[in-house]
Every structure is written in structure tokens, then in C-alpha cells.
Design a protein around this motif. Structure first.
Motif, mmCIF file in Angstrom:
data_model
loop_
_atom_site.group_PDB
_atom_site.id
_atom_site.type_symbol
_atom_site.label_atom_id
_atom_site.label_comp_id
_atom_site.label_asym_id
_atom_site.label_seq_id
_atom_site.Cartn_x
_atom_site.Cartn_y
_atom_site.Cartn_z
ATOM 1 N N VAL A 185 0.837 -1.198 0.000
ATOM 2 C CA VAL A 185 0.000 0.000 0.000
ATOM 3 C C VAL A 185 0.872 1.248 0.000
ATOM 4 O O VAL A 185 1.694 1.443 0.903
ATOM 5 C CB VAL A 185 -0.924 0.022 1.238
ATOM 6 C CG1 VAL A 185 -1.845 1.234 1.205
ATOM 7 C CG2 VAL A 185 -1.727 -1.271 1.343
ATOM 8 N N LYS A 186 0.666 2.079 -1.020
ATOM 9 C CA LYS A 186 1.353 3.372 -1.105
ATOM 10 C C LYS A 186 0.357 4.458 -0.743
ATOM 11 O O LYS A 186 -0.740 4.516 -1.302
ATOM 12 C CB LYS A 186 1.879 3.610 -2.518
ATOM 13 C CG LYS A 186 2.969 2.655 -2.928
ATOM 14 C CD LYS A 186 3.424 2.954 -4.347
ATOM 15 C CE LYS A 186 4.467 1.959 -4.785
ATOM 16 N NZ LYS A 186 4.857 2.165 -6.194
ATOM 17 N N THR A 187 0.752 5.295 0.199
ATOM 18 C CA THR A 187 -0.110 6.369 0.668
ATOM 19 C C THR A 187 0.610 7.700 0.479
ATOM 20 O O THR A 187 1.793 7.809 0.842
ATOM 21 C CB THR A 187 -0.454 6.179 2.161
ATOM 22 O OG1 THR A 187 -1.064 4.900 2.314
ATOM 23 C CG2 THR A 187 -1.394 7.247 2.675
ATOM 24 N N THR A 207 -7.511 1.393 -5.645
ATOM 25 C CA THR A 207 -7.090 2.787 -5.579
ATOM 26 C C THR A 207 -8.210 3.600 -4.939
ATOM 27 O O THR A 207 -9.345 3.589 -5.426
ATOM 28 C CB THR A 207 -6.783 3.351 -6.985
ATOM 29 O OG1 THR A 207 -5.786 2.530 -7.596
ATOM 30 C CG2 THR A 207 -6.283 4.785 -6.904
ATOM 31 N N ALA A 257 -8.367 9.642 -1.100
ATOM 32 C CA ALA A 257 -7.173 9.515 -0.264
ATOM 33 C C ALA A 257 -5.905 9.370 -1.100
ATOM 34 O O ALA A 257 -4.812 9.663 -0.624
ATOM 35 C CB ALA A 257 -7.318 8.320 0.677
ATOM 36 N N ASN A 295 -13.002 3.634 5.295
ATOM 37 C CA ASN A 295 -12.622 4.594 4.266
ATOM 38 C C ASN A 295 -13.183 5.974 4.582
ATOM 39 O O ASN A 295 -14.097 6.118 5.391
ATOM 40 C CB ASN A 295 -13.134 4.128 2.898
ATOM 41 C CG ASN A 295 -12.340 2.961 2.374
ATOM 42 O OD1 ASN A 295 -11.192 3.110 1.989
ATOM 43 N ND2 ASN A 295 -12.934 1.776 2.390
ATOM 44 N N THR A 327 -4.626 6.597 -2.019
ATOM 45 C CA THR A 327 -3.954 5.368 -1.610
ATOM 46 C C THR A 327 -4.034 4.347 -2.740
ATOM 47 O O THR A 327 -5.093 4.168 -3.340
ATOM 48 C CB THR A 327 -4.617 4.798 -0.345
ATOM 49 O OG1 THR A 327 -4.589 5.797 0.670
ATOM 50 C CG2 THR A 327 -3.911 3.555 0.142
ATOM 51 N N GLU A 328 -2.917 3.706 -3.023
ATOM 52 C CA GLU A 328 -2.871 2.676 -4.051
ATOM 53 C C GLU A 328 -2.368 1.381 -3.442
ATOM 54 O O GLU A 328 -1.372 1.379 -2.721
ATOM 55 C CB GLU A 328 -1.936 3.086 -5.191
ATOM 56 C CG GLU A 328 -2.375 4.328 -5.925
ATOM 57 C CD GLU A 328 -1.378 4.743 -7.003
ATOM 58 O OE1 GLU A 328 -0.426 3.983 -7.283
ATOM 59 O OE2 GLU A 328 -1.560 5.830 -7.552
#
Length: 174
Positions: free
Chosen positions: A53-55, A154, A158, A133, A160-161
Motif C-alpha cells: 500500500v502506497k499512501t 485505488t 485519499a 474509508n 492510496t494505491e
């Protein structure tokens, strides 16, 4: 008088068409949700999965590995893995938060796409607040056409991916 009857009939016809369109749209949204529900139901049964998870604002991605009996997590490759055992009660709670008619309010099929050379189908879903979420958040979920499992999520607000893999995933040795 005749004009009133014609106008009244025209209004009634428009109203009836509107009701049919709304019912058709609701039925289509429900039909679009079923593959999403099925994908997440199948995900709960896999032996193991890894979600990266990339934020926005975070230097390193978070990594999560879920097995049938534990959840492992770390932030960045230099971090050590934390292990959280998963009891049947925790697994049941996790299942309650996955995509289902209780946690998703709307779905729309966006269509066929490719992700890393794999054929996927994209869906946009609207999760409820119960999923954790942001209010009003929409997620784009990519479902692998071959396996039927979600492989990407995705969060549009946010940013986030998440990428999800199932093959070659093993529990780390913390």
C-alpha cells in the motif's frame, strides 16, 4: 381541457420512464456489484496474499501479508515484520469489513483494462464508513479476469494505491 389531458399523460409517461430507468439503474448497479462481492469472498479463502500500500505523504509503502492464521505487517523494507495471530473471531470481523451488500453502497463496471500484462476488469465502488474509508470515498478495484481475485485498489480521495499478489507469498520470519 384536452391540453391538460395530453400534458398529464405526457407527464405520467415521463414519470413511468423515470421509474423504469431508476429500477434498471439499481438492477445494473447490483449486477455490477456481484463480481466485486465474489472477488472479495474468494480472497478470504486464499492461503496467503500480500498487499503493498502506497499512501501520499508516506516515504515507504506499507506491506501486509495475510495467511490463514496470521497478519504480518511492516512499513518499508528496512522495518521488521510484526505478526498478529488471527483467531476465528478476528477472521470473522475481517470478513464483515470486506466488500458485501452491507459494506458497498454502489458499484459500476468501468470495463476491461490491462495491469502488468494481465487482463483485468475495473470497477468503481462506494464503500460505507464501516469499511474505514473516508466518507464519500470511491475505490477503483481491478479484478483479474482469470483468477477472479482483486489485484489492485485505488482510493480516489485519499490517493492510496494497493497492489495485491497471491502467487509465491509466504509468511515472513519475524
Amino acid at each position: 381541457m384536452y391540453r391538460f389531458i395530453v400534458t398529464s399523460r405526457y407527464s405520467s409517461m415521463l414519470l413511468a420512464l423515470g421509474v423504469l430507468w431508476a429500477a434498471s439503474s439499481a438492477a445494473q448497479a447490483a449486477a455490477d456489484c456481484q463480481p466485486v462481492f465474489d472477488a472479495y469472498e474468494a480472497q478470504m479463502k486464499v492461503p496467503a496474499m500480500k498487499k503493498t500500500v502506497k499512501t501520499p505523504g508516506m516515504k515507504d509503502p506499507a506491506e501486509l501479508i495475510l495467511t490463514q492464521d496470521a497478519l504480518y505487517g511492516r512499513v518499508g523494507a528496512a522495518d521488521t515484520w510484526d505478526k498478529t495471530p488471527l483467531s476465528p473471531a478476528v477472521r470473522a470481523m475481517m470478513k464483515e469489513k470486506t466488500a458485501s451488500p452491507k459494506t458497498i453502497t454502489d458499484c459500476s463496471k468501468l470495463g476491461a483494462q490491462q495491469m502488468d500484462g494481465v487482463a483485468v476488469t475495473a470497477y468503481e465502488i462506494s464503500p460505507t464508513a464501516a469499511t474505514g474509508n473516508l466518507p464519500g470515498e470511491k475505490l477503483t478495484v481491478l479484478i483479474d479476469d482469470k483468477s477472479g481475485l482483486p489485484v489492485s485498489e485505488t482510493a480516489l480521495k485519499a490517493g492510496t494505491e494497493a497492489k495485491i499478489v497471491y502467487e509465491g507469498v509466504t509468511a515472513p520470519m519475524p
